[in-house]
Design a protein around this motif. Structure first.
Motif: not given
Length: 297
Positions: A209-213, A281-282, A286-289
């Motif tokens: 669910l990383r992409g959903i988060f 920035i958010v 999110m794309n990095k983490l």
């Protein structure tokens, strides 16, 4: 072939023009305005006076903006943790095979189809009201003293609780969609290997669910930055420090407030740019983490 290209261009051109007129031009104009001293958004360009970063310095040094930024940061962090946690919990329960899942899904999402004005009015008049509100009525039946939930010291938390109630269902549906995309074979294989439900949730559901988060956190950040209506509903007469947010501060800066007709469209544009940078920035973090491109089903 040439006719096909002309046909495609004919369909794309209106979209490009609409994108330029309604999005690109306003964005570019706002960024440019943030570096000029402008009294009104309708002022002619000839009336603009360049002042560099003075608008940004004015905004960041303003105690009102600092309080607004503090309020929205609390809403973003604390509200985000509460909302996304409940949304994930409900989505896991609903997709676990319980009976009447369609009813529960609709019931939890119901506040999202109600007008935010009506929902806020319900909370203010029928739940938080000091004399006949639901919370104080329950407290009195328990022999406890009612509280002024809309007082200065409690108004922000009352607003946050009411907003949280109405927002959970939206993010729950996104989580449900993500969970339902996970192949059932993975859970069956994990069950055969002896993994219990908690282990399956931690080792399968959460990683997939990383992409959903990432999507939910980005959407939540946008909703926080544009937090306006709930603030005005809980402070309808004049802006209060306990409920002010950056968008409310932007509105007051551009159009003036009760007892203060001074307007500064340049500073308002600077506020808009700052909020857009925050969203950027958010999204970047999110794309990095939360990278999901290395996951395989």
């Amino acid at each position: 072939m040439k006719k096909n290209k002309l046909f495609i261009v004919g369909f794309i051109t209106p979209c490009i023009l609409a994108l330029f007129v309604m999005y690109l031009y306003p964005v570019v104009r706002t960024v440019i305005m943030s570096f000029f001293k402008i009294e009104s958004v309708t002022s002619s360009v000839s009336d603009w006076s360049f002042n560099g970063l003075a608008n940004y310095a004015k905004v960041f040094s303003s105690p009102t903006f600092q309080r607004a930024a503090s309020n929205i940061l609390i809403i973003w962090v604390l509200g985000g943790i509460i909302i996304l946690s409940f949304a994930l919990l409900f989505s896991v329960i609903i997709t676990s095979g319980i009976r009447f899942k369609k009813f529960f899904r609709a019931a939890i999402y119901l506040p999202n189809i109600i007008s935010a004005v009506a929902l806020a009015t319900m909370w203010i008049q029928y739940i938080y009201n000091q004399d006949y509100g639901l919370i104080n009525q329950i407290l009195r039946t328990m022999g406890l003293e009612g509280k002024n939930w809309l007082g200065t010291d409690m108004k922000f938390w009352a607003m946050l609780a009411a907003f949280t109630f109405g927002a959970v269902g939206y993010y729950m549906l996104i989580f449900i969609n993500g969970i339902e995309q996970i192949p059932a074979d993975i859970y069956e294989a994990a069950t055969i290997d002896g993994a219990n439900k908690v282990q399956q949730f931690g080792r399968i559901t959460m990683p997939l669910l990383r992409g959903i988060f990432k999507t939910n956190i980005t959407f939540w950040s946008v909703n926080c930055v544009t937090f306006y209506l709930w603030s005005k509903m809980f402070s309808p007469v004049s802006t209060e420090a306990s409920t002010i947010t950056p968008v409310v501060y932007l509105y007051d800066t551009v159009f003036g407030t009760v007892g203060n007709v001074q307007r500064d469209a340049g500073a308002g544009a600077a506020i808009g740019v700052v909020m857009a940078i925050f969203i950027g920035i958010v999204y970047f973090l999110m794309n990095k983490l939360l990278k999901d491109d290395d996951l395989e089903y």
